[in-house]
Write a protein that holds these residues in place. Sequence first.
Motif, PDB file in Angstrom:
ATOM      1  N   VAL A   1       0.835  -1.191   0.000  1.00  0.00           N
ATOM      2  CA  VAL A   1       0.000   0.000   0.000  1.00  0.00           C
ATOM      3  C   VAL A   1       0.872   1.244   0.000  1.00  0.00           C
ATOM      4  CG1 VAL A   1      -1.663   1.345   1.346  1.00  0.00           C
ATOM      5  CG2 VAL A   1      -1.985  -1.098   1.061  1.00  0.00           C
ATOM      6  N   ARG A   2       1.970   1.203   0.759  1.00  0.00           N
ATOM      7  CA  ARG A   2       2.872   2.351   0.793  1.00  0.00           C
ATOM      8  C   ARG A   2       3.564   2.557  -0.543  1.00  0.00           C
ATOM      9  NH1 ARG A   2       4.267   0.195   5.893  1.00  0.00           N
ATOM     10  NH2 ARG A   2       6.234  -0.574   5.084  1.00  0.00           N
ATOM     11  N   PHE A   3       3.647   1.521  -1.368  1.00  0.00           N
ATOM     12  CA  PHE A   3       4.245   1.666  -2.689  1.00  0.00           C
ATOM     13  C   PHE A   3       3.287   2.307  -3.686  1.00  0.00           C
ATOM     14  CE2 PHE A   3       7.253  -2.179  -2.010  1.00  0.00           C
ATOM     15  CZ  PHE A   3       8.095  -1.372  -1.265  1.00  0.00           C
ATOM     16  N   GLY A   4       2.054   2.568  -3.251  1.00  0.00           N
ATOM     17  CA  GLY A   4       1.126   3.278  -4.121  1.00  0.00           C
ATOM     18  C   GLY A   4       0.235   2.391  -4.956  1.00  0.00           C
ATOM     19  N   THR A   5      -0.155   1.239  -4.434  1.00  0.00           N
ATOM     20  CA  THR A   5      -1.081   0.393  -5.175  1.00  0.00           C
ATOM     21  C   THR A   5      -2.461   1.015  -5.159  1.00  0.00           C
ATOM     22  OG1 THR A   5      -1.748  -0.883  -3.244  1.00  0.00           O
ATOM     23  CG2 THR A   5       0.187  -1.660  -4.438  1.00  0.00           C
ATOM     24  N   GLY A   6      -3.382   0.430  -5.903  1.00  0.00           N
ATOM     25  CA  GLY A   6      -4.714   0.990  -6.012  1.00  0.00           C
ATOM     26  C   GLY A   6      -5.574   0.767  -4.787  1.00  0.00           C
ATOM     27  N   VAL A   7      -5.112   0.047  -3.790  1.00  0.00           N
ATOM     28  CA  VAL A   7      -5.908  -0.223  -2.597  1.00  0.00           C
ATOM     29  C   VAL A   7      -5.780   0.948  -1.621  1.00  0.00           C
ATOM     30  CG1 VAL A   7      -6.202  -1.753  -0.617  1.00  0.00           C
ATOM     31  CG2 VAL A   7      -5.615  -2.699  -2.845  1.00  0.00           C
ATOM     32  N   SER A   8      -6.897   1.445  -1.122  1.00  0.00           N
ATOM     33  CA  SER A   8      -6.904   2.539  -0.176  1.00  0.00           C
ATOM     34  C   SER A   8      -6.240   2.118   1.126  1.00  0.00           C
ATOM     35  CB  SER A   8      -8.348   2.971   0.090  1.00  0.00           C
ATOM     36  OG  SER A   8      -8.435   3.716   1.286  1.00  0.00           O
ATOM     37  N   TYR A   9      -5.364   2.972   1.641  1.00  0.00           N
ATOM     38  CA  TYR A   9      -4.707   2.667   2.912  1.00  0.00           C
ATOM     39  C   TYR A   9      -5.743   2.566   4.031  1.00  0.00           C
ATOM     40  CZ  TYR A   9      -1.467   2.825   6.804  1.00  0.00           C
ATOM     41  OH  TYR A   9      -0.774   2.516   7.931  1.00  0.00           O
ATOM     42  N   GLN A  10      -6.738   3.429   3.987  1.00  0.00           N
ATOM     43  CA  GLN A  10      -7.770   3.403   5.022  1.00  0.00           C
ATOM     44  C   GLN A  10      -8.553   2.094   4.988  1.00  0.00           C
ATOM     45  OE1 GLN A  10     -10.086   6.897   4.283  1.00  0.00           O
ATOM     46  NE2 GLN A  10      -8.388   8.291   4.700  1.00  0.00           N
ATOM     47  N   ALA A  11      -8.858   1.625   3.787  1.00  0.00           N
ATOM     48  CA  ALA A  11      -9.586   0.359   3.655  1.00  0.00           C
ATOM     49  C   ALA A  11      -8.739  -0.793   4.171  1.00  0.00           C
ATOM     50  CB  ALA A  11      -9.979   0.123   2.204  1.00  0.00           C
ATOM     51  N   MET A  12      -7.442  -0.756   3.859  1.00  0.00           N
ATOM     52  CA  MET A  12      -6.532  -1.804   4.321  1.00  0.00           C
ATOM     53  C   MET A  12      -6.427  -1.789   5.851  1.00  0.00           C
ATOM     54  SD  MET A  12      -3.256  -2.378   5.618  1.00  0.00           S
ATOM     55  CE  MET A  12      -2.451  -0.809   5.280  1.00  0.00           C
ATOM     56  N   LEU A  13      -6.278  -0.592   6.435  1.00  0.00           N
ATOM     57  CA  LEU A  13      -6.157  -0.488   7.889  1.00  0.00           C
ATOM     58  C   LEU A  13      -7.445  -0.965   8.568  1.00  0.00           C
ATOM     59  CD1 LEU A  13      -4.595   0.400  10.393  1.00  0.00           C
ATOM     60  CD2 LEU A  13      -5.513   2.714  10.061  1.00  0.00           C
ATOM     61  N   SER A  14      -8.569  -0.594   7.993  1.00  0.00           N
ATOM     62  CA  SER A  14      -9.853  -1.022   8.555  1.00  0.00           C
ATOM     63  C   SER A  14      -9.996  -2.538   8.500  1.00  0.00           C
ATOM     64  CB  SER A  14     -11.001  -0.358   7.792  1.00  0.00           C
ATOM     65  OG  SER A  14     -12.247  -0.732   8.332  1.00  0.00           O
ATOM     66  N   ARG A  15      -9.598  -3.146   7.397  1.00  0.00           N
ATOM     67  CA  ARG A  15      -9.714  -4.597   7.237  1.00  0.00           C
ATOM     68  C   ARG A  15      -8.805  -5.329   8.228  1.00  0.00           C
ATOM     69  NH1 ARG A  15     -11.036  -7.792   2.702  1.00  0.00           N
ATOM     70  NH2 ARG A  15     -11.077  -9.969   3.369  1.00  0.00           N
ATOM     71  N   ILE A  16      -7.582  -4.865   8.352  1.00  0.00           N
ATOM     72  CA  ILE A  16      -6.630  -5.482   9.273  1.00  0.00           C
ATOM     73  C   ILE A  16      -7.078  -5.323  10.728  1.00  0.00           C
ATOM     74  CG2 ILE A  16      -4.312  -5.156  10.259  1.00  0.00           C
ATOM     75  CD1 ILE A  16      -3.225  -4.845   7.469  1.00  0.00           C
ATOM     76  N   SER A  17      -7.662  -4.173  11.036  1.00  0.00           N
ATOM     77  CA  SER A  17      -8.008  -3.858  12.421  1.00  0.00           C
ATOM     78  C   SER A  17      -9.326  -4.452  12.873  1.00  0.00           C
ATOM     79  CB  SER A  17      -8.079  -2.327  12.604  1.00  0.00           C
ATOM     80  OG  SER A  17      -6.872  -1.709  12.212  1.00  0.00           O
ATOM     81  N   ARG A  18     -10.233  -4.793  11.959  1.00  0.00           N
ATOM     82  CA  ARG A  18     -11.598  -5.178  12.316  1.00  0.00           C
ATOM     83  C   ARG A  18     -11.671  -6.304  13.347  1.00  0.00           C
ATOM     84  NH1 ARG A  18     -17.233  -4.947  12.418  1.00  0.00           N
ATOM     85  NH2 ARG A  18     -17.545  -2.837  11.735  1.00  0.00           N
ATOM     86  N   PRO A  19     -10.896  -7.403  13.194  1.00  0.00           N
ATOM     87  CA  PRO A  19     -10.973  -8.468  14.205  1.00  0.00           C
ATOM     88  C   PRO A  19     -10.582  -7.987  15.611  1.00  0.00           C
ATOM     89  CG  PRO A  19      -9.891  -9.260  12.220  1.00  0.00           C
ATOM     90  CD  PRO A  19      -9.991  -7.783  12.082  1.00  0.00           C
ATOM     91  N   VAL A  20      -9.651  -7.050  15.666  1.00  0.00           N
ATOM     92  CA  VAL A  20      -9.223  -6.513  16.963  1.00  0.00           C
ATOM     93  C   VAL A  20     -10.332  -5.647  17.552  1.00  0.00           C
ATOM     94  CG1 VAL A  20      -7.462  -5.178  18.173  1.00  0.00           C
ATOM     95  CG2 VAL A  20      -6.825  -6.563  16.179  1.00  0.00           C
ATOM     96  N   LEU A  21     -10.948  -4.806  16.721  1.00  0.00           N
ATOM     97  CA  LEU A  21     -12.062  -3.982  17.182  1.00  0.00           C
ATOM     98  C   LEU A  21     -13.192  -4.853  17.729  1.00  0.00           C
ATOM     99  CD1 LEU A  21     -10.519  -1.764  15.570  1.00  0.00           C
ATOM    100  CD2 LEU A  21     -12.739  -0.929  14.791  1.00  0.00           C
ATOM    101  N   GLU A  22     -13.460  -5.955  17.049  1.00  0.00           N
ATOM    102  CA  GLU A  22     -14.539  -6.846  17.480  1.00  0.00           C
ATOM    103  C   GLU A  22     -14.246  -7.451  18.855  1.00  0.00           C
ATOM    104  OE1 GLU A  22     -14.811  -9.565  14.240  1.00  0.00           O
ATOM    105  OE2 GLU A  22     -16.079  -8.238  13.026  1.00  0.00           O
ATOM    106  N   LYS A  23     -12.979  -7.818  19.087  1.00  0.00           N
ATOM    107  CA  LYS A  23     -12.605  -8.373  20.397  1.00  0.00           C
ATOM    108  C   LYS A  23     -12.779  -7.336  21.501  1.00  0.00           C
ATOM    109  CE  LYS A  23      -8.471  -9.973  19.416  1.00  0.00           C
ATOM    110  NZ  LYS A  23      -7.166 -10.650  19.605  1.00  0.00           N
ATOM    111  N   VAL A  24     -12.342  -6.103  21.228  1.00  0.00           N
ATOM    112  CA  VAL A  24     -12.461  -5.034  22.217  1.00  0.00           C
ATOM    113  C   VAL A  24     -13.937  -4.733  22.489  1.00  0.00           C
ATOM    114  CG1 VAL A  24     -11.985  -2.601  22.683  1.00  0.00           C
ATOM    115  CG2 VAL A  24     -10.230  -4.030  21.617  1.00  0.00           C
ATOM    116  N   TRP A  25     -14.734  -4.687  21.440  1.00  0.00           N
ATOM    117  CA  TRP A  25     -16.167  -4.426  21.571  1.00  0.00           C
ATOM    118  C   TRP A  25     -16.845  -5.494  22.417  1.00  0.00           C
ATOM    119  CZ3 TRP A  25     -20.577  -7.025  19.659  1.00  0.00           C
ATOM    120  CH2 TRP A  25     -21.767  -6.285  19.665  1.00  0.00           C
ATOM    121  N   SER A  26     -16.498  -6.756  22.167  1.00  0.00           N
ATOM    122  CA  SER A  26     -17.088  -7.856  22.932  1.00  0.00           C
ATOM    123  C   SER A  26     -16.662  -7.815  24.392  1.00  0.00           C
ATOM    124  CB  SER A  26     -16.687  -9.203  22.319  1.00  0.00           C
ATOM    125  OG  SER A  26     -17.202  -9.354  21.024  1.00  0.00           O
ATOM    126  N   ALA A  27     -15.410  -7.421  24.629  1.00  0.00           N
ATOM    127  CA  ALA A  27     -14.881  -7.425  25.990  1.00  0.00           C
ATOM    128  C   ALA A  27     -15.400  -6.268  26.839  1.00  0.00           C
ATOM    129  CB  ALA A  27     -13.352  -7.375  25.949  1.00  0.00           C
TER     130      ALA A  27
END
Length: 261
Positions: free
Chosen positions: A76-102
């Motif tokens: 993503v840092r090399f400038g691919t077509g994938v949005s950095y925000q979308a990538m960060l959200s996708r990577i972070s989602r499982p962690v957010l879900e754990k925090v939300w449940s806890a």
Amino acid sequence: MPASSKTKITPVGVVGKVLRILELLDRSPAGLQLRDVARLTSLNKSTAHRFLKHLEGEGYLFRDDGGAYMIGPRLVRFGTGVSYQAMLSRISRPVLEKVWSATGETVNLATLAGQEILYIDVMESLHTFRLVSQIGSRRPLSCTALGKAMLAAMSTEQRDLLLPMLQLENPTARSITSVAKLRKDLAQIARLGYALDDEEAVSGARCVGAAIVDANGKVAGGISISGPTARINKTNLAAIAKTVKRAALEISTRLGLSGKS
């Protein structure tokens, strides 16, 4: 064919196969399973798996909890077509879900957007009385736990450039209105590893946040837990802060950060 000729050709073939995989995943922001990568690139499944595992290990690809491969933070840092925000959200989602449940409280994910924070994912509390920010909304850095956490985690040079530019808004009577007070707060945040918005953005609400950093130690975003002061209080603040710090570190590790405890 002479052995020397094979030696010259083989690496080119490998590069071609790797590029086919990367180009395919660049066109598939939702990610693809191993079987689909093998089928769509016409690669043997074991060969595709070997390449995917290596690229994942180097941070060029990321595999979500469902096993789907997608473009990772280094690409993503090399400038691919994938949005950095979308990538960060996708990577972070499982962690957010754990925090939300806890915790049962609202969990927020944000990035830096100029002199503001930008909410890119929000998991709302199920409580009737809750604090919720809308995805895509922005708030000042100086009066939010997310903003202050990111400011505190920046390099001194970046922070010193940004602070004089901030418009220190005061949506509540507890908001920070001077750069000197903000610097003092940021120094404490850096020591503690988390930031507290104690009714500084919204009266009657508290928010605890921590910064997310990438493989180079640069601020990539922040995660926070927010709720009414009646539920986020002196009794559970330490536990919530520990949860937020652990979550931020887990996301940072997913982004390639290593060697941090």
